[in-house]
Enzyme design. Structure first.
Site, PDB file in Angstrom:
ATOM      1  N   GLY A 201       0.806  -1.219   0.053  1.00 49.15           N
ATOM      2  CA  GLY A 201      -0.132   0.059  -0.019  1.00 49.15           C
ATOM      3  C   GLY A 201       0.894   1.228   0.005  1.00 49.15           C
ATOM      4  N   CYS A 202       0.350   2.140   0.537  1.00 52.74           N
ATOM      5  CA  CYS A 202       1.131   3.403   0.554  1.00 52.74           C
ATOM      6  C   CYS A 202       2.534   3.253   1.404  1.00 52.74           C
ATOM      7  CB  CYS A 202       0.337   4.537   1.436  1.00 52.74           C
ATOM      8  SG  CYS A 202       1.116   6.214   1.792  1.00 52.74           S
ATOM      9  N   PHE A 203       3.545   3.528   0.833  1.00 49.43           N
ATOM     10  CA  PHE A 203       4.783   3.474   1.303  1.00 49.43           C
ATOM     11  C   PHE A 203       5.089   4.125   2.858  1.00 49.43           C
ATOM     12  CE2 PHE A 203       6.705   6.202  -2.263  1.00 49.43           C
ATOM     13  CZ  PHE A 203       6.164   7.380  -1.808  1.00 49.43           C
ATOM     14  N   TRP A 204       4.337   5.298   2.988  1.00 54.78           N
ATOM     15  CA  TRP A 204       4.731   5.776   4.419  1.00 54.78           C
ATOM     16  C   TRP A 204       4.267   4.846   5.474  1.00 54.78           C
ATOM     17  CZ3 TRP A 204       0.808  10.446   2.976  1.00 54.78           C
ATOM     18  CH2 TRP A 204       1.469  11.293   2.014  1.00 54.78           C
TER      19      TRP A 204
END
Length: 174
Positions: free
Chosen positions: A9-12
């Site tokens: 998903g979002c790398f954050w």
């Protein structure tokens, strides 16, 4: 030192947890798996480049076993949803593992098999050879560390950090 390139998903989100993991010396957010030569955040988010948002996690296996790094990966996102994590939808958010050696490919496949019992649906995580890794823009590196009060961090990342603390507290720094 070993480096795994993982997309969940979002790398954050993955970045935030691995930044706090004992034995991890660096986490670099980036893009891989696509066809564009010089992707940036906006082109990847458009879903037209074929790239996934990923993190390159470099760690010392004497401090944190590879199996723990991979099991954390499967606990921190839903590997049974194709091209989606929560409200983030598109191939850029696919569950993915990019190997550099045959040994890594085997570790990844074993991790999928080991973690399948934790999920009611089949794991759809893509396992592919690592093509070119493109480092994401500076704003995306240690995003949670820079902006912990930002809305996405509060609503999406904090629950993932809480889950990591619950199941992997022995492997996390305070």
């Amino acid at each position: 030192m070993k480096t795994f390139v993982l997309g969940g998903g979002c790398f954050w989100c993955l970045d935030a947890v691995y930044q706090k993991t004992k034995g991890v010396s660096s986490v670099v957010s980036g893009y891989t798996g696509g066809h564009e030569r010089d992707p940036d955040y906006y082109s990847v988010c458009s879903g037209t480049t074929g790239h996934a948002e990923v993190v390159a996690v470099t760690f010392d296996e004497e401090e944190v076993p590879a199996e723990i790094v991979l099991d954390m990966f499967f606990a921190l996102h839903d590997p049974t949803t194709l091209n989606r994590q929560g409200y983030d939808v598109g191939t850029q958010y696919r569950s993915s593992m990019f190997y550099q050696t045959t040994e890594e490919k085997i570790l990844f496949e074993e991790a999928i098999e080991r973690n399948q019992s934790l999920w009611a649906h089949p794991i759809v995580t893509e396992v592919s050879r690592l093509p070119m890794f493109h480092v994401a823009e500076d704003i995306h590196q240690d995003y949670y560390g820079k902006f912990p009060e930002q809305g996405y961090c509060q609503v999406i990342i904090n629950p993932k950090l809480a889950k990591a603390r619950k199941y992997y507290s022995a492997w996390l720094n305070a």
